[in-house]
Design an enzyme around this catalytic site. Structure first.
Site, PDB file in Angstrom:
ATOM      1  N   CYS A  85       0.829  -1.200   0.000  1.00 41.89           N
ATOM      2  CA  CYS A  85       0.000   0.000   0.000  1.00 41.89           C
ATOM      3  C   CYS A  85       0.871   1.261   0.000  1.00 41.89           C
ATOM      4  O   CYS A  85       1.498   1.567  -0.999  1.00 41.89           O
ATOM      5  CB  CYS A  85      -0.973  -0.037   1.184  1.00 41.89           C
ATOM      6  SG  CYS A  85      -2.306   1.171   1.032  1.00 41.89           S
ATOM      7  N   HIS A 194      -3.353  -5.607   1.312  1.00 42.71           N
ATOM      8  CA  HIS A 194      -2.592  -5.789   2.552  1.00 42.71           C
ATOM      9  C   HIS A 194      -2.485  -7.256   2.996  1.00 42.71           C
ATOM     10  O   HIS A 194      -3.327  -7.726   3.762  1.00 42.71           O
ATOM     11  CB  HIS A 194      -3.268  -5.011   3.678  1.00 42.71           C
ATOM     12  CG  HIS A 194      -3.086  -3.543   3.580  1.00 42.71           C
ATOM     13  ND1 HIS A 194      -2.125  -2.853   4.296  1.00 42.71           N
ATOM     14  CD2 HIS A 194      -3.735  -2.618   2.841  1.00 42.71           C
ATOM     15  CE1 HIS A 194      -2.199  -1.561   3.999  1.00 42.71           C
ATOM     16  NE2 HIS A 194      -3.164  -1.394   3.122  1.00 42.71           N
ATOM     17  N   GLU A 196      -0.537  -8.459   5.193  1.00 39.98           N
ATOM     18  CA  GLU A 196      -0.248  -8.567   6.630  1.00 39.98           C
ATOM     19  C   GLU A 196      -1.527  -8.559   7.473  1.00 39.98           C
ATOM     20  O   GLU A 196      -1.477  -8.863   8.667  1.00 39.98           O
ATOM     21  CB  GLU A 196       0.715  -7.448   7.072  1.00 39.98           C
ATOM     22  CG  GLU A 196       0.099  -6.079   7.330  1.00 39.98           C
ATOM     23  CD  GLU A 196      -0.251  -5.309   6.060  1.00 39.98           C
ATOM     24  OE1 GLU A 196      -0.300  -5.897   4.978  1.00 39.98           O
ATOM     25  OE2 GLU A 196      -0.513  -4.094   6.184  1.00 39.98           O
TER      26      GLU A 196
END
Lengths: 232, 92
Positions: A85, A194, A196
């Protein structure tokens, strides 16, 4: 195995990225934007957020921060770097990846569980996926529209450097549904969604079998751990 | 002190969602004769010393390298502003 996560002023997902690294079996190392020290890490994650408040342009000031001198040098020598991002925006502003990221075509911030198609499984960050695999990870951005001139996009596609494409919905007007790309050498990967945030059952995206159960993002980090173990 | 103005615009071929939103607001206000709006940026660099061609050349470089991302934006103007001609009401 030590994977550094750079914190810039305004980074938001640095702790999540550290957690993902830990869950994947590596040691997360906190790196600071104002330092000139990569602490000998084996790979680097540039996390999401709004570094320097996205002033000037998203990622523009962070790309010129002290530690980026070392990140760019190390990346050019082959150190694996993943930009997520805002981290992707920093990578394009630092000219480690081509093209640019502009405001979403519909003008709104968007947050959704996003389907992606993995098109390149040769990178350090994607070797645990199978080619063409569909994955779901969260997406949340206001300036995620990937753009580059036709010649650049043709070259990226021709060289297999489009690593991820949006599947189902193109959420931000990205050219040819591009969600993530790699550099020529394949060690630097950037994407808007994302990974994560999809590493632990109970806290990931909604899947068809159960809510919040998605962990497709973990494969990014286990891929790196495996690749680094092989090269070590 | 002299000021150098740098103006940056999104590339003409790119959609400018910000400009589109402003154009939409104008239309809702009944200002229907303005069919398009594009939103750019204006930078004012206060120079500590006289502005000569060397300084202007350096600012042109700064504009291309930092103030604009030439993948998505164009530098449309770099010029010195005569401080004595500053319009009343503008503060510098």
């Amino acid at each position: 195995m030590r994977i550094g996560v750079v914190t810039f002023p305004g980074s938001l997902d640095d702790r999540d990225a550290q957690r993902a690294v830990r869950i994947a079996g590596a040691e997360p190392v906190a790196l600071w934007h104002a330092d000139h020290d990569l602490q000998g890490v084996d790979a680097i994650v540039l996390p999401g957020g709004f570094s320097y408040g996205d002033y000037l342009r998203a990622g523009a000031i962070a790309a010129r921060s002290p530690i980026m001198n070392e990140v760019v040098d190390a990346a050019n020598k082959g150190l694996p770097v993943l930009g997520i991002c805002n981290g992707f925006q920093i990578l394009v502003e630092a000219h480690l990846l081509p093209g640019g990221l502009v405001r979403n075509d519909h003008g709104d911030f968007i947050c959704r569980d996003q389907y992606l198609k993995v098109e390149n499984t040769d990178t350090v960050w994607t070797n645990g996926f199978s080619e063409g695999q569909e994955i779901v990870i969260p997406l949340k951005n206001g300036e995620g529209g990937y753009i580059a001139d036709d010649e650049t996009v043709d070259r990226l596609e021709g060289e297999g450097r489009v690593v991820f494409r949006y599947s189902g919905v193109n959420p931000n007007g990205s050219v040819r549904d591009i969600a993530g790309i790699a550099n020529e050498r394949g060690n630097v990967v950037g994407l808007m969604p994302h990974p994560e945030h999809a590493v632990e059952p109970g806290f990931g995206p909604d899947m068809t079998d159960a809510m919040r159960s998605g962990t497709d993002g973990l494969t990014f980090f286990t891929s790196a751990v495996r690749a680094l173990a092989v090269s070590a | 002190m002299p000021i150098i103005v740098v103006e940056v615009m999104p590339k003409a071929e790119l959609l400018d969602p910000q400009g589109k939103a402003v154009a939409g607001a104008l239309a809702r206000l009944g200002k229907s004769q303005y069919s398009g709006v594009r939103v750019g940026k204006r930078f004012e660099l206060t120079v500590d010393g006289p502005v000569d061609e060397t300084v202007l050349a350096e600012v042109r470089g700064i504009a291309e390298d930092l103030l604009a991302n030439t993948v998505i934006e164009d530098v449309v103007s770099v010029h010195a502003l005569e401080t004595e001609t500053v319009v009343a009401g503008e503060t510098h």
